[in-house]
Design a protein around this motif. Structure first.
Motif, PDB file in Angstrom:
ATOM      1  N   CYS A 185      39.610  43.430  34.690  1.00 33.30           N
ATOM      2  CA  CYS A 185      40.797  43.808  35.467  1.00 33.30           C
ATOM      3  C   CYS A 185      41.781  44.603  34.618  1.00 33.30           C
ATOM      4  CB  CYS A 185      41.476  42.561  36.026  1.00 33.30           C
ATOM      5  SG  CYS A 185      40.517  41.740  37.319  1.00 33.30           S
ATOM      6  N   LEU A 186      41.981  44.180  33.364  1.00 32.66           N
ATOM      7  CA  LEU A 186      42.890  44.887  32.461  1.00 32.66           C
ATOM      8  C   LEU A 186      42.387  46.296  32.171  1.00 32.66           C
ATOM      9  CD1 LEU A 186      43.786  42.092  29.874  1.00 32.66           C
ATOM     10  CD2 LEU A 186      45.389  43.230  31.406  1.00 32.66           C
ATOM     11  N   PHE A 187      41.102  46.415  31.809  1.00 30.37           N
ATOM     12  CA  PHE A 187      40.560  47.715  31.395  1.00 30.37           C
ATOM     13  C   PHE A 187      40.461  48.687  32.567  1.00 30.37           C
ATOM     14  CE2 PHE A 187      37.091  50.707  30.583  1.00 30.37           C
ATOM     15  CZ  PHE A 187      37.439  51.197  29.342  1.00 30.37           C
ATOM     16  N   PHE A 188      39.745  48.308  33.619  1.00 35.23           N
ATOM     17  CA  PHE A 188      39.527  49.238  34.730  1.00 35.23           C
ATOM     18  C   PHE A 188      40.810  49.470  35.526  1.00 35.23           C
ATOM     19  CE2 PHE A 188      35.049  48.160  33.999  1.00 35.23           C
ATOM     20  CZ  PHE A 188      34.496  49.434  34.025  1.00 35.23           C
ATOM     21  N   GLY A 189      41.663  48.443  35.632  1.00 34.89           N
ATOM     22  CA  GLY A 189      42.936  48.634  36.320  1.00 34.89           C
ATOM     23  C   GLY A 189      43.782  49.690  35.644  1.00 34.89           C
ATOM     24  N   THR A 190      43.849  49.625  34.305  1.00 38.38           N
ATOM     25  CA  THR A 190      44.652  50.592  33.557  1.00 38.38           C
ATOM     26  C   THR A 190      44.023  51.985  33.590  1.00 38.38           C
ATOM     27  OG1 THR A 190      45.215  48.785  32.064  1.00 38.38           O
ATOM     28  CG2 THR A 190      45.802  50.988  31.345  1.00 38.38           C
ATOM     29  N   VAL A 191      42.691  52.056  33.445  1.00 41.25           N
ATOM     30  CA  VAL A 191      42.009  53.354  33.449  1.00 41.25           C
ATOM     31  C   VAL A 191      42.141  54.039  34.804  1.00 41.25           C
ATOM     32  CG1 VAL A 191      39.741  54.453  33.341  1.00 41.25           C
ATOM     33  CG2 VAL A 191      40.400  52.830  31.584  1.00 41.25           C
TER      34      VAL A 191
END
Length: 312
Positions: A250-256
């Motif tokens: 969630c952190l990685f793909f949400g930010t990307v």
């Protein structure tokens, strides 16, 4: 004369990200230094715990060990140079240095997306097909998935760096970012960048969407399987093995997605730089804590290691 200037090859760029905020340079340098130290120490600790405990020599922790190594490399490409720039005011970067930074940033960023997809497939196999888990997730397949992730990253970064540095810059040396990010360097060019932006959208878009689909489809099946489990204890155990990975995803793909799906991102360089801090510095720093605090096996191994060394 104008024609000669247009074809003059520049030797360096000036990174101007966050330069418009006076008095914040020392604070940014301290912040970047603190995050980098925590990132390196946290991920090194994760690698040591996994390597020193034979109970953690499983496919899930093999991927986690490689993710920790990748996070150290990912952060090291950008952070040390950025904190020196903020502290000493040396914002120039050579032409070849900029190309190298872009190459390795794209390599490690792309590889991380594929790593997270591989880890999602691993959790899908463990929860949805537990009887055949060790047959399917063999050591050979795990190694191939890691090698394939790096190969995919290498292909993407070669395309992005090659296309970007085939552009002309006509003496424009300023890059509106604190590192040589692909879109920021493209926008500094005086060439027609339509093809480059199209290639970036096609390649990066297909990688982000493709890996995200693998992740979300895997977790869709996992959620359905967990809901159908007969006992609450089984559901809790299955969910606990996946919860830390879900937070990282969630952190990685949400930010990307937030970074690259914004149609007006190029008109707000400060916003782009701020979001970049999150997925370059904050996520690699948080990953070891997420996997330690949300994982009983890692916490148990860490306690045993500390007792063995006399700290507890």
């Amino acid at each position: 004369k104008e024609k000669m200037e247009n074809h003059t090859r520049i030797n360096e760029f000036i990174l101007v990200g966050f330069k418009s905020q006076p008095g914040s340079q020392l604070l940014l340098s301290v912040l970047f230094s603190a995050m980098y130290i925590v990132t390196v120490l946290g991920n090194v600790c994760m690698i040591l715990v996994i390597r020193m405990d034979s109970n953690l020599h499983t496919p899930m922790y093999f991927f986690l060990e490689n993710l920790s190594t990748l996070d150290i490399c990912y952060s090291s490409v950008i952070t040390p140079r950025a904190m020196l720039a903020f502290l000493l005011g040396r914002r120039s970067i050579s032409y070849h240095g900029c190309a190298s930074q872009m190459f390795f940033f794209s390599l490690f960023g792309t590889t991380e997306a594929f790593f997270l997809a591989a880890m999602a497939y691993d959790r899908f196999t463990a929860v949805c097909n537990p009887l055949l888990y060790h047959v399917i997730m063999s050591k050979r397949l795990c190694v191939l998935l890691v090698m394939g992730s790096y190969l995919s990253g290498c292909i993407n970064c070669s395309i992005q760096t090659g296309f970007t540095f085939s552009l002309s810059f006509c003496g424009r040396r300023e890059i509106n970012h604190f590192f040589c990010e692909v879109a920021a360097v493209i926008h500094a060019s005086c060439s027609d960048t339509f093809i480059n932006e199209l290639v970036m959208l096609a390649v990066c878009g297909s990688i982000i969407v493709g890996t995200a689909l693998v992740v979300f489809i895997s977790y869709g099946y996992i959620i359905i399987t967990v809901i159908q489990m007969p006992s609450a204890e089984s559901r809790h155990r299955a969910f606990s093995t996946c919860s830390s990975h879900m937070m990282t995803i969630c952190l990685f793909f949400g930010t990307v997605f937030f970074m690259y799906a914004q149609p007006r991102a190029k008109s707000s360089p400060d916003k782009s730089s701020t979001i970049s801090i999150f997925y370059i510095h904050v996520i690699p720093m948080l990953n070891p804590f997420i996997y330690t605090l949300r994982n009983k096996e890692v916490k148990g191994s860490l306690k045993k290691l500390l007792k063995r060394k006399g700290f507890l």
